[in-house]
Design an enzyme around this catalytic site. Structure first.
Site, PDB file in Angstrom:
ATOM      1  N   GLY A  42       0.799  -1.225   0.000  1.00 63.11           N
ATOM      2  CA  GLY A  42       0.000   0.000   0.000  1.00 63.11           C
ATOM      3  C   GLY A  42       0.826   1.265   0.000  1.00 63.11           C
ATOM      4  CB  THR A  43       3.214   2.677   1.936  1.00 63.51           C
ATOM      5  OG1 THR A  43       3.975   1.602   2.506  1.00 63.51           O
ATOM      6  CG2 THR A  43       1.925   2.859   2.716  1.00 63.51           C
ATOM      7  N   PRO A  75      19.721   3.271  -0.712  1.00 64.05           N
ATOM      8  CG  PRO A  75      20.944   5.243  -0.437  1.00 64.05           C
ATOM      9  CD  PRO A  75      21.107   3.780  -0.670  1.00 64.05           C
ATOM     10  CG  ASP A 101       0.431  -8.207  12.009  1.00 63.68           C
ATOM     11  OD1 ASP A 101       1.531  -8.638  11.601  1.00 63.68           O
ATOM     12  OD2 ASP A 101       0.305  -7.498  13.025  1.00 63.68           O
ATOM     13  NE  ARG A 121       3.477  -7.909  13.792  1.00 58.45           N
ATOM     14  CZ  ARG A 121       3.288  -6.838  14.548  1.00 58.45           C
ATOM     15  NH1 ARG A 121       4.178  -6.536  15.472  1.00 58.45           N
ATOM     16  NH2 ARG A 121       2.233  -6.075  14.401  1.00 58.45           N
ATOM     17  CE1 TYR A 175      19.777  -3.800   7.618  1.00 58.53           C
ATOM     18  CE2 TYR A 175      20.237  -1.617   6.720  1.00 58.53           C
ATOM     19  CZ  TYR A 175      19.364  -2.518   7.330  1.00 58.53           C
ATOM     20  OH  TYR A 175      18.101  -2.123   7.668  1.00 58.53           O
TER      21      TYR A 175
HETATM   22  P1  NAP Z   1       7.369   1.448   3.904  1.00 55.24           P
HETATM   23  O1  NAP Z   1       6.595   2.302   2.943  1.00 55.24           O
HETATM   24  O2  NAP Z   1       7.295   1.776   5.354  1.00 55.24           O
HETATM   25  O3  NAP Z   1       6.950  -0.053   3.658  1.00 55.24           O
HETATM   26  C1  NAP Z   1       6.789  -1.023   4.643  1.00 55.24           C
HETATM   27  C2  NAP Z   1       5.439  -1.684   4.439  1.00 55.24           C
HETATM   28  O4  NAP Z   1       5.348  -2.829   5.301  1.00 55.24           O
HETATM   29  C3  NAP Z   1       4.241  -0.778   4.774  1.00 55.24           C
HETATM   30  O5  NAP Z   1       3.356  -0.798   3.666  1.00 55.24           O
HETATM   31  C4  NAP Z   1       3.588  -1.419   5.990  1.00 55.24           C
HETATM   32  O6  NAP Z   1       2.157  -1.290   5.932  1.00 55.24           O
HETATM   33  C5  NAP Z   1       4.031  -2.873   5.839  1.00 55.24           C
HETATM   34  N1  NAP Z   1       4.077  -3.583   7.124  1.00 55.24           N
HETATM   35  C6  NAP Z   1       4.744  -3.210   8.242  1.00 55.24           C
HETATM   36  N2  NAP Z   1       4.501  -4.082   9.241  1.00 55.24           N
HETATM   37  C7  NAP Z   1       3.664  -5.032   8.718  1.00 55.24           C
HETATM   38  C8  NAP Z   1       3.036  -6.180   9.255  1.00 55.24           C
HETATM   39  N3  NAP Z   1       3.232  -6.562  10.529  1.00 55.24           N
HETATM   40  N4  NAP Z   1       2.229  -6.917   8.449  1.00 55.24           N
HETATM   41  C9  NAP Z   1       2.024  -6.549   7.164  1.00 55.24           C
HETATM   42  N5  NAP Z   1       2.581  -5.464   6.595  1.00 55.24           N
HETATM   43  C10 NAP Z   1       3.390  -4.708   7.380  1.00 55.24           C
HETATM   44  O7  NAP Z   1       8.943   1.475   3.538  1.00 55.24           O
HETATM   45  P2  NAP Z   1       9.731   1.163   2.178  1.00 55.24           P
HETATM   46  O8  NAP Z   1      10.931   2.026   2.204  1.00 55.24           O
HETATM   47  O9  NAP Z   1       8.833   1.196   1.009  1.00 55.24           O
HETATM   48  O10 NAP Z   1      10.246  -0.336   2.409  1.00 55.24           O
HETATM   49  C11 NAP Z   1       9.860  -1.412   1.576  1.00 55.24           C
HETATM   50  C12 NAP Z   1      10.919  -2.503   1.628  1.00 55.24           C
HETATM   51  O11 NAP Z   1      12.146  -2.045   1.079  1.00 55.24           O
HETATM   52  C13 NAP Z   1      11.239  -3.017   3.036  1.00 55.24           C
HETATM   53  O12 NAP Z   1      11.449  -4.425   2.980  1.00 55.24           O
HETATM   54  C14 NAP Z   1      12.548  -2.324   3.353  1.00 55.24           C
HETATM   55  O13 NAP Z   1      13.326  -3.032   4.299  1.00 55.24           O
HETATM   56  C15 NAP Z   1      13.199  -2.338   1.982  1.00 55.24           C
HETATM   57  N6  NAP Z   1      14.271  -1.369   1.812  1.00 55.24           N
HETATM   58  C16 NAP Z   1      13.983  -0.047   1.677  1.00 55.24           C
HETATM   59  C17 NAP Z   1      15.016   0.854   1.479  1.00 55.24           C
HETATM   60  C18 NAP Z   1      14.751   2.334   1.271  1.00 55.24           C
HETATM   61  O14 NAP Z   1      15.694   3.102   1.158  1.00 55.24           O
HETATM   62  N7  NAP Z   1      13.501   2.780   1.205  1.00 55.24           N
HETATM   63  C19 NAP Z   1      16.340   0.407   1.446  1.00 55.24           C
HETATM   64  C20 NAP Z   1      16.609  -0.951   1.600  1.00 55.24           C
HETATM   65  C21 NAP Z   1      15.561  -1.836   1.771  1.00 55.24           C
HETATM   66  P3  NAP Z   1       1.201  -1.244   7.257  1.00 55.24           P
HETATM   67  O15 NAP Z   1       1.758  -0.216   8.175  1.00 55.24           O
HETATM   68  O16 NAP Z   1      -0.159  -0.918   6.687  1.00 55.24           O
HETATM   69  O17 NAP Z   1       1.216  -2.626   7.839  1.00 55.24           O
END
Ligand code: NAP
Length: 290
Positions: A24-25, A198, A73, A75, A155
């Site tokens: 969703g995000t 990033p 969720d 988890r 990492y």
């Molecule tokens: P984000 O928008 O915060 O995405 C995280 C998503 O996970 C949210 O949509 C959140 O939705 C969901 N989520 C969190 N807890 C959850 C749960 N318990 N059950 C189901 N869904 C859950 O951040 P993002 O930057 O796009 O990250 C996406 C991926 O890229 C992640 O795996 C992150 O580690 C990886 N990543 C990002 C970067 C970067 O620079 N942005 C760099 C390296 C890796 P809800 O809150 O609705 O649950």
């Protein structure tokens, strides 16, 4: 052509149904949107149904594709199994799982409660294993081919201070990716990963670089190519890895970070700071000695 353009042919994902956790995000939303543009059906899942519903509506309007928002969720195995059953009932099948959902925050490790540590492990590692087990068991039982794509981070293999639960969990996800690439290949199930550097997202930036930190620790400064990633660049690799073009790619992790992790690893990489005049002087003094 530019790195902000889509890379695959129109219709490259036609006939595929793709489930994106955390869809969703942020990056999950961007990858999902590109899958839709390439002709896939999409299921987006996370905890917040209202966010998912808004994203689904926005995506359907902009692409004309079909998006099913399902709250879950990751988890909780009961919720994951229900979400999977609902997804299959809606579209008839699911061909691809993109494990993208994650939680993370920065903290000195000694300040973390066991509860805080476990929360990140639970979302990232247990959440991924819950979804992977549910989908994998189903595909094996139904004799259906499937593809996993797991989002890790660089990492996962270097480790990183101040995000230790995330580093430990992502390392586990990477090990799971490589293990299942071998074990489940006989069932026509592929597993690959992407390690992004990033990429600006509301979620990552607000939790990992809150307030002024984003100015003090400008992530672009740590990247040899001098910028952060564009979401389309990641979506291009993701679409390739879930498409049939990558049928022979299995157990791989593709890094997309502009060279960031290697910059930190190379012992002499910080010599970028030496000006040309100083290199001239050093060269001249070596010449005199020779
Ligand atoms: P984000 O928008 O915060 O995405 C995280 C998503 O996970 C949210 O949509 C959140 O939705 C969901 N989520 C969190 N807890 C959850 C749960 N318990 N059950 C189901 N869904 C859950 O951040 P993002 O930057 O796009 O990250 C996406 C991926 O890229 C992640 O795996 C992150 O580690 C990886 N990543 C990002 C970067 C970067 O620079 N942005 C760099 C390296 C890796 P809800 O809150 O609705 O649950």
């Amino acid at each position: 052509m530019s790195y902000t353009d889509g890379m695959l042919k129109d219709g490259a994902l036609k006939g595929k149904t793709i489930l994106v956790t955390g869809g969703g995000t942020g990056l999950g939303k961007s990858m999902g949107l590109y899958f839709l543009k390439l002709g896939a059906n999409l299921i987006i899942t996370s905890r917040k149904l209202d966010v998912l519903q808004n994203t689904a509506k926005e995506m359907e309007v902009s692409t004309g594709g079909k998006v099913l928002p399902l709250a879950c969720d990751v988890r909780e195995i009961d919720q994951v199994e229900k979400m999977w059953t609902d997804a299959v009932a809606h579209f008839g099948k699911v061909d691809v799982v993109l494990n993208n959902a994650a939680g993370n925050f920065i903290s000195p490790t000694e300040r973390l409660s066991s509860n805080a540590f476990n929360t990140v492990l639970d979302i990232v590692l247990k959440g991924t294993s819950n979804v992977t087990l549910t989908a994998g068991k189903y595909w094996i039982k139904e004799k259906q081919a499937g593809t996993f794509l797991n989002i890790v981070t660089t990492y996962a293999w270097t480790g990183s201070g101040y995000v230790v639960p995330s580093a430990a969990a992502k390392a586990g996800v990477l090990a799971m990716t490589r293990s299942l690439a071998v074990e489940w290949a006989k069932y026509k199930i592929r597993s690959n990963a992407i390690a992004p550097g990033p990429f600006p997202t509301e979620g990552a930036w607000s939790r990992l670089l809150p307030g002024d930190l984003v100015k003090k620790f400008d992530p672009a400064k740590k990247v040899p190519v001098g910028r952060v990633g564009d979401h389309q660049e990641l979506a291009n690799i993701a679409a390739y890895l879930v498409s049939d073009y990558s049928a022979y790619v299995n157990g791989e992790v593709i890094t997309i970070d502009g060279g960031e992790w290697l910059m930190g690893a190379g012992e002499f990489n910080n010599l970028d700071a030496i000006p040309q005049e100083m290199w001239d002087m050093m060269e001249a003094s070596r010449g005199k000695k020779a």
